[in-house]
Scaffold this motif. Sequence first.
Motif, PDB file in Angstrom:
ATOM      1  N   GLN A   1      -2.945  -3.565  -6.495  1.00 46.80           N
ATOM      2  CA  GLN A   1      -3.306  -2.314  -7.147  1.00 46.80           C
ATOM      3  C   GLN A   1      -3.896  -2.610  -8.513  1.00 46.80           C
ATOM      4  O   GLN A   1      -3.205  -3.126  -9.398  1.00 46.80           O
ATOM      5  N   ALA A   2      -5.160  -2.291  -8.654  1.00 45.10           N
ATOM      6  CA  ALA A   2      -5.846  -2.448  -9.934  1.00 45.10           C
ATOM      7  C   ALA A   2      -5.653  -1.179 -10.764  1.00 45.10           C
ATOM      8  O   ALA A   2      -5.382  -0.112 -10.212  1.00 45.10           O
ATOM      9  N   PRO A   3      -5.790  -1.279 -12.087  1.00 53.07           N
ATOM     10  CA  PRO A   3      -5.614  -0.098 -12.942  1.00 53.07           C
ATOM     11  C   PRO A   3      -6.529   1.040 -12.522  1.00 53.07           C
ATOM     12  O   PRO A   3      -7.728   0.847 -12.328  1.00 53.07           O
ATOM     13  N   GLY A   4      -5.947   2.217 -12.346  1.00 55.58           N
ATOM     14  CA  GLY A   4      -6.727   3.388 -11.999  1.00 55.58           C
ATOM     15  C   GLY A   4      -7.147   3.479 -10.547  1.00 55.58           C
ATOM     16  O   GLY A   4      -7.899   4.383 -10.172  1.00 55.58           O
ATOM     17  N   LYS A   5      -6.674   2.534  -9.738  1.00 54.89           N
ATOM     18  CA  LYS A   5      -7.065   2.524  -8.324  1.00 54.89           C
ATOM     19  C   LYS A   5      -5.839   2.614  -7.424  1.00 54.89           C
ATOM     20  O   LYS A   5      -4.711   2.361  -7.848  1.00 54.89           O
ATOM     21  N   GLN A   6      -6.078   2.953  -6.182  1.00 52.96           N
ATOM     22  CA  GLN A   6      -4.985   3.010  -5.213  1.00 52.96           C
ATOM     23  C   GLN A   6      -4.606   1.615  -4.746  1.00 52.96           C
ATOM     24  O   GLN A   6      -5.416   0.673  -4.800  1.00 52.96           O
ATOM     25  N   ARG A   7      -3.387   1.498  -4.291  1.00 51.90           N
ATOM     26  CA  ARG A   7      -2.930   0.225  -3.735  1.00 51.90           C
ATOM     27  C   ARG A   7      -3.706  -0.036  -2.447  1.00 51.90           C
ATOM     28  O   ARG A   7      -3.894   0.859  -1.624  1.00 51.90           O
ATOM     29  N   GLU A   8      -4.142  -1.292  -2.284  1.00 50.65           N
ATOM     30  CA  GLU A   8      -4.927  -1.651  -1.113  1.00 50.65           C
ATOM     31  C   GLU A   8      -4.409  -2.929  -0.488  1.00 50.65           C
ATOM     32  O   GLU A   8      -3.785  -3.764  -1.138  1.00 50.65           O
ATOM     33  N   LEU A   9      -4.702  -3.065   0.785  1.00 60.60           N
ATOM     34  CA  LEU A   9      -4.302  -4.256   1.515  1.00 60.60           C
ATOM     35  C   LEU A   9      -5.111  -5.458   1.053  1.00 60.60           C
ATOM     36  O   LEU A   9      -6.327  -5.370   0.863  1.00 60.60           O
ATOM     37  N   ALA A  10      -4.430  -6.579   0.878  1.00 63.39           N
ATOM     38  CA  ALA A  10      -5.120  -7.850   0.682  1.00 63.39           C
ATOM     39  C   ALA A  10      -5.075  -8.662   1.976  1.00 63.39           C
ATOM     40  O   ALA A  10      -6.094  -9.075   2.512  1.00 63.39           O
ATOM     41  N   ALA A  11      -3.864  -8.862   2.492  1.00 64.99           N
ATOM     42  CA  ALA A  11      -3.709  -9.620   3.726  1.00 64.99           C
ATOM     43  C   ALA A  11      -2.316  -9.410   4.294  1.00 64.99           C
ATOM     44  O   ALA A  11      -1.361  -9.203   3.541  1.00 64.99           O
ATOM     45  N   THR A  12      -2.225  -9.468   5.617  1.00 63.02           N
ATOM     46  CA  THR A  12      -0.923  -9.396   6.289  1.00 63.02           C
ATOM     47  C   THR A  12      -0.842 -10.483   7.344  1.00 63.02           C
ATOM     48  O   THR A  12      -1.869 -11.021   7.792  1.00 63.02           O
TER      49      THR A  12
END
Length: 123
Positions: free
Chosen positions: A39-50
């Motif tokens: 999660q970057a500042p001002g952005k939604q949490r996003e998938l990197a890898a699973t």
Amino acid sequence: QVQLVESGGGLVQAGGSLRLSCAASGSIFSIGAMGWYRQAPGKQRELAATITSSGRTNVADSVKGRFTISRHNAKNTVYLQMTSLKPEDTAVYYCNAGSVRTPRSMGNPVDYWGQGTQVTVSS
């Protein structure tokens, strides 16, 4: 109680590398997929890898070819090797353990999150 402890974040220059680790502890019977989200500042949490317990991986297009996820099932640990880092990779990285079964939750697995580790990439 299950806890996820992350380590390995920090400050690195663009083009550099970091390795994140996340260890799950507690009375764990099994874990489904494990993964890293950011999660970057001002952005939604996003998938990197699973990665599933059998080793099948899913990597976001934005990090494909640069990030590698791996897992040690016996240690309940997941890793994220990050190379060729870019300033846009700067974020708080969160570890996730999905469908965790403990002696008290065998019939109702629970997802857990780590507290997050900061990764900052300078240009």
